[in-house]
Structure formats: structure tokens, C-alpha cells
Design a protein around this motif. Sequence first.
Motif, PDB file in Angstrom:
ATOM      1  N   ALA A  79       0.834  -1.206   0.000  1.00  0.00           N
ATOM      2  CA  ALA A  79       0.000   0.000   0.000  1.00  0.00           C
ATOM      3  C   ALA A  79       0.864   1.250   0.000  1.00  0.00           C
ATOM      4  O   ALA A  79       0.571   2.235  -0.693  1.00  0.00           O
ATOM      5  N   MET A  80       1.953   1.227   0.762  1.00  0.00           N
ATOM      6  CA  MET A  80       2.839   2.388   0.838  1.00  0.00           C
ATOM      7  C   MET A  80       3.716   2.506  -0.406  1.00  0.00           C
ATOM      8  O   MET A  80       4.136   3.604  -0.782  1.00  0.00           O
ATOM      9  N   ALA A  81       3.986   1.370  -1.065  1.00  0.00           N
ATOM     10  CA  ALA A  81       4.828   1.397  -2.264  1.00  0.00           C
ATOM     11  C   ALA A  81       4.102   2.044  -3.440  1.00  0.00           C
ATOM     12  O   ALA A  81       4.736   2.609  -4.330  1.00  0.00           O
ATOM     13  N   VAL A  82       2.752   1.940  -3.452  1.00  0.00           N
ATOM     14  CA  VAL A  82       1.986   2.574  -4.519  1.00  0.00           C
ATOM     15  C   VAL A  82       2.127   4.094  -4.381  1.00  0.00           C
ATOM     16  O   VAL A  82       1.706   4.687  -3.391  1.00  0.00           O
ATOM     17  N   GLY A  83       2.750   4.707  -5.370  1.00  0.00           N
ATOM     18  CA  GLY A  83       2.932   6.147  -5.338  1.00  0.00           C
ATOM     19  C   GLY A  83       4.188   6.608  -4.638  1.00  0.00           C
ATOM     20  O   GLY A  83       4.434   7.808  -4.553  1.00  0.00           O
ATOM     21  N   ALA A  84       5.007   5.684  -4.125  1.00  0.00           N
ATOM     22  CA  ALA A  84       6.233   6.084  -3.443  1.00  0.00           C
ATOM     23  C   ALA A  84       7.296   6.452  -4.471  1.00  0.00           C
ATOM     24  O   ALA A  84       7.565   5.664  -5.389  1.00  0.00           O
ATOM     25  N   PRO A  85       7.917   7.638  -4.369  1.00  0.00           N
ATOM     26  CA  PRO A  85       8.921   8.060  -5.350  1.00  0.00           C
ATOM     27  C   PRO A  85      10.097   7.080  -5.417  1.00  0.00           C
ATOM     28  O   PRO A  85      10.616   6.643  -4.389  1.00  0.00           O
ATOM     29  N   GLY A  86      10.486   6.718  -6.631  1.00  0.00           N
ATOM     30  CA  GLY A  86      11.662   5.888  -6.836  1.00  0.00           C
ATOM     31  C   GLY A  86      11.477   4.422  -6.522  1.00  0.00           C
ATOM     32  O   GLY A  86      12.448   3.666  -6.510  1.00  0.00           O
ATOM     33  N   VAL A  87      10.246   3.984  -6.254  1.00  0.00           N
ATOM     34  CA  VAL A  87       9.998   2.579  -5.920  1.00  0.00           C
ATOM     35  C   VAL A  87       9.329   1.889  -7.099  1.00  0.00           C
ATOM     36  O   VAL A  87       8.289   2.337  -7.587  1.00  0.00           O
ATOM     37  N   ASP A  88       9.940   0.807  -7.569  1.00  0.00           N
ATOM     38  CA  ASP A  88       9.322  -0.033  -8.598  1.00  0.00           C
ATOM     39  C   ASP A  88       8.522  -1.100  -7.859  1.00  0.00           C
ATOM     40  O   ASP A  88       9.071  -2.077  -7.341  1.00  0.00           O
ATOM     41  N   ILE A  89       7.224  -0.916  -7.793  1.00  0.00           N
ATOM     42  CA  ILE A  89       6.399  -1.800  -6.964  1.00  0.00           C
ATOM     43  C   ILE A  89       6.411  -3.228  -7.489  1.00  0.00           C
ATOM     44  O   ILE A  89       6.270  -4.188  -6.726  1.00  0.00           O
ATOM     45  N   ARG A  90       6.628  -3.389  -8.808  1.00  0.00           N
ATOM     46  CA  ARG A  90       6.684  -4.753  -9.320  1.00  0.00           C
ATOM     47  C   ARG A  90       7.937  -5.477  -8.844  1.00  0.00           C
ATOM     48  O   ARG A  90       7.939  -6.691  -8.686  1.00  0.00           O
TER      49      ARG A  90
ATOM     50  N   PRO B  68       8.629  -0.468 -20.008  1.00  0.00           N
ATOM     51  CA  PRO B  68       9.295   0.474 -19.109  1.00  0.00           C
ATOM     52  C   PRO B  68       8.823   0.324 -17.680  1.00  0.00           C
ATOM     53  O   PRO B  68       7.723  -0.164 -17.417  1.00  0.00           O
ATOM     54  N   ALA B  69       9.637   0.773 -16.749  1.00  0.00           N
ATOM     55  CA  ALA B  69       9.334   0.612 -15.322  1.00  0.00           C
ATOM     56  C   ALA B  69       8.084   1.373 -14.938  1.00  0.00           C
ATOM     57  O   ALA B  69       7.809   2.456 -15.437  1.00  0.00           O
ATOM     58  N   LEU B  70       7.289   0.788 -14.032  1.00  0.00           N
ATOM     59  CA  LEU B  70       6.101   1.423 -13.480  1.00  0.00           C
ATOM     60  C   LEU B  70       6.530   2.356 -12.364  1.00  0.00           C
ATOM     61  O   LEU B  70       7.089   1.923 -11.365  1.00  0.00           O
ATOM     62  N   SER B  71       6.315   3.624 -12.518  1.00  0.00           N
ATOM     63  CA  SER B  71       6.760   4.598 -11.532  1.00  0.00           C
ATOM     64  C   SER B  71       5.580   5.157 -10.770  1.00  0.00           C
ATOM     65  O   SER B  71       4.417   4.931 -11.110  1.00  0.00           O
ATOM     66  N   ALA B  72       5.882   5.941  -9.739  1.00  0.00           N
ATOM     67  CA  ALA B  72       4.829   6.550  -8.944  1.00  0.00           C
ATOM     68  C   ALA B  72       3.962   7.471  -9.785  1.00  0.00           C
ATOM     69  O   ALA B  72       2.749   7.564  -9.585  1.00  0.00           O
ATOM     70  N   ALA B  73       4.570   8.150 -10.762  1.00  0.00           N
ATOM     71  CA  ALA B  73       3.820   9.093 -11.586  1.00  0.00           C
ATOM     72  C   ALA B  73       2.768   8.385 -12.449  1.00  0.00           C
ATOM     73  O   ALA B  73       1.815   9.018 -12.899  1.00  0.00           O
ATOM     74  N   ASP B  74       2.966   7.105 -12.694  1.00  0.00           N
ATOM     75  CA  ASP B  74       2.012   6.361 -13.517  1.00  0.00           C
ATOM     76  C   ASP B  74       0.724   6.024 -12.764  1.00  0.00           C
ATOM     77  O   ASP B  74      -0.243   5.584 -13.360  1.00  0.00           O
ATOM     78  N   LEU B  75       0.728   6.192 -11.441  1.00  0.00           N
ATOM     79  CA  LEU B  75      -0.404   5.768 -10.631  1.00  0.00           C
ATOM     80  C   LEU B  75      -0.949   6.917  -9.778  1.00  0.00           C
ATOM     81  O   LEU B  75      -1.071   6.795  -8.564  1.00  0.00           O
ATOM     82  N   PRO B  76      -1.328   8.042 -10.387  1.00  0.00           N
ATOM     83  CA  PRO B  76      -1.752   9.176  -9.583  1.00  0.00           C
ATOM     84  C   PRO B  76      -3.176   9.088  -9.082  1.00  0.00           C
ATOM     85  O   PRO B  76      -3.572   9.828  -8.202  1.00  0.00           O
ATOM     86  N   ARG B  77      -3.973   8.174  -9.662  1.00  0.00           N
ATOM     87  CA  ARG B  77      -5.397   8.178  -9.333  1.00  0.00           C
ATOM     88  C   ARG B  77      -5.844   6.849  -8.738  1.00  0.00           C
ATOM     89  O   ARG B  77      -6.973   6.419  -8.912  1.00  0.00           O
ATOM     90  N   VAL B  78      -4.960   6.160  -8.045  1.00  0.00           N
ATOM     91  CA  VAL B  78      -5.320   4.883  -7.426  1.00  0.00           C
ATOM     92  C   VAL B  78      -6.336   5.110  -6.323  1.00  0.00           C
ATOM     93  O   VAL B  78      -6.142   5.917  -5.439  1.00  0.00           O
ATOM     94  N   ARG B  79      -7.422   4.374  -6.370  1.00  0.00           N
ATOM     95  CA  ARG B  79      -8.462   4.504  -5.335  1.00  0.00           C
ATOM     96  C   ARG B  79      -8.800   3.169  -4.704  1.00  0.00           C
ATOM     97  O   ARG B  79      -9.415   3.128  -3.665  1.00  0.00           O
TER      98      ARG B  79
END
Length: 207
Positions: A99-110, A195-206
Amino acid sequence: MSVRHGLLALLERGPRYGARLRTEFESRTGSTWPLNVGQVYTTLSRLERDGMVAQEGADEAGRDLYAITDSGRAELRSWFETPVDRTNPPRDELAIKLAMAVGAPGVDIREVIQSQRHHTLKAMQDYTRLKVQALADGPADRDEVAWLLVVEQLIFQAEAESRWLDHCESRLVRLAEGAGAEPSANADSPAASGPALSAADLPRVRN
């Protein structure tokens, strides 16, 4: 884990001293949740305070024996008859981490998911080997059956966690695709590469 009720269940079989209770508890659970003697005696003191156990002399070696009381038996029956509460689950470190990894800068959650998946599958394999070894040892006594129930629960739990991690990765892939990004590359992953999934790719996670 209810050490309190576990000790009461063991005392139902007769008076015990602390170190024996520890040994029998670990034998029943295959040392999955090891106890130290100090924890056992602290729990016994609280049970004695609450009137659920009482000291009953000593054995030949001078070790204090504890016995279950009628109040302790009533508490034990209630514990066996009452379902384990799942409406207020304990905090799960893995769920919090993801949950914390989603949207965390510099973290590749995968990468986080993949690392955990390898660990979970390794644990499941280890538990399965223990089960196979226990079954190969021949007819099981009461303690061995109890241990098999515990190790099988651990196997099922690891299997469920692995499936949940697959689900998490699939959800994140869909979210990234919806945001116009592609998931990160990983040769071991069943999902598509890119390409890597970054925090910027997930701005609207609900959810």
C-alpha cells in the motif's frame, strides 16, 4: 496466537511445570511459534491471578506444578466453541508495504512484488518438504497430527499469498495501461514487459 489458551489446553491433560509446557506446546505446533520459558511462566502467573490455574505442589525434582481450575476449563471450552474473529484482523506487514509502495517516489512496486513472490514460494516449498517428511515417517501420533494441521495451514496461507501477489501485479499493470504507461520489465514475471512502473504512472489509485 493465544499462548494463554494453548497452555490451558495442555494443562487439561494434567498438571505440568513450565518447561514441560513449553516443550509440549512447541511439539504440538512444530516450533512454528517458539516460546521461551519466561513467557510461559509470565502467562502462568496471569492465569493464576485470574483463577484459571493453581499451583499444585511440586514434582520429584522440586519443580512447581500447575493445574487447570474449573474456571480455566470453562474459559477453554468457550475458546474452542467461539470462532476466531476475522472482522478485526491484525496488521499485515506485506499489505502495508505494498500500500505504501503505490505512489512512493523511486519505488518499482513490481520489483517489490517479485521479491516477495520468490520468498513466499520458497517458504511454501520448505513447508511442503516438512509435510512430506512427516508423512514419510510412518503412522502419526497425536502431536504429529497436530503439527501436520499447522504446517498445512502454513502451506495454504503461502499459496493464497502467492495468488494475491499475482492479483496485485495484474491490477497494477491494468492501472498503468489505463494511465498510458507500461509495466516494468521482468523476465520472471508472467505479465507483459515494458518500461518501469513509476509513482507518476499511478496518480489516481483509489482501490
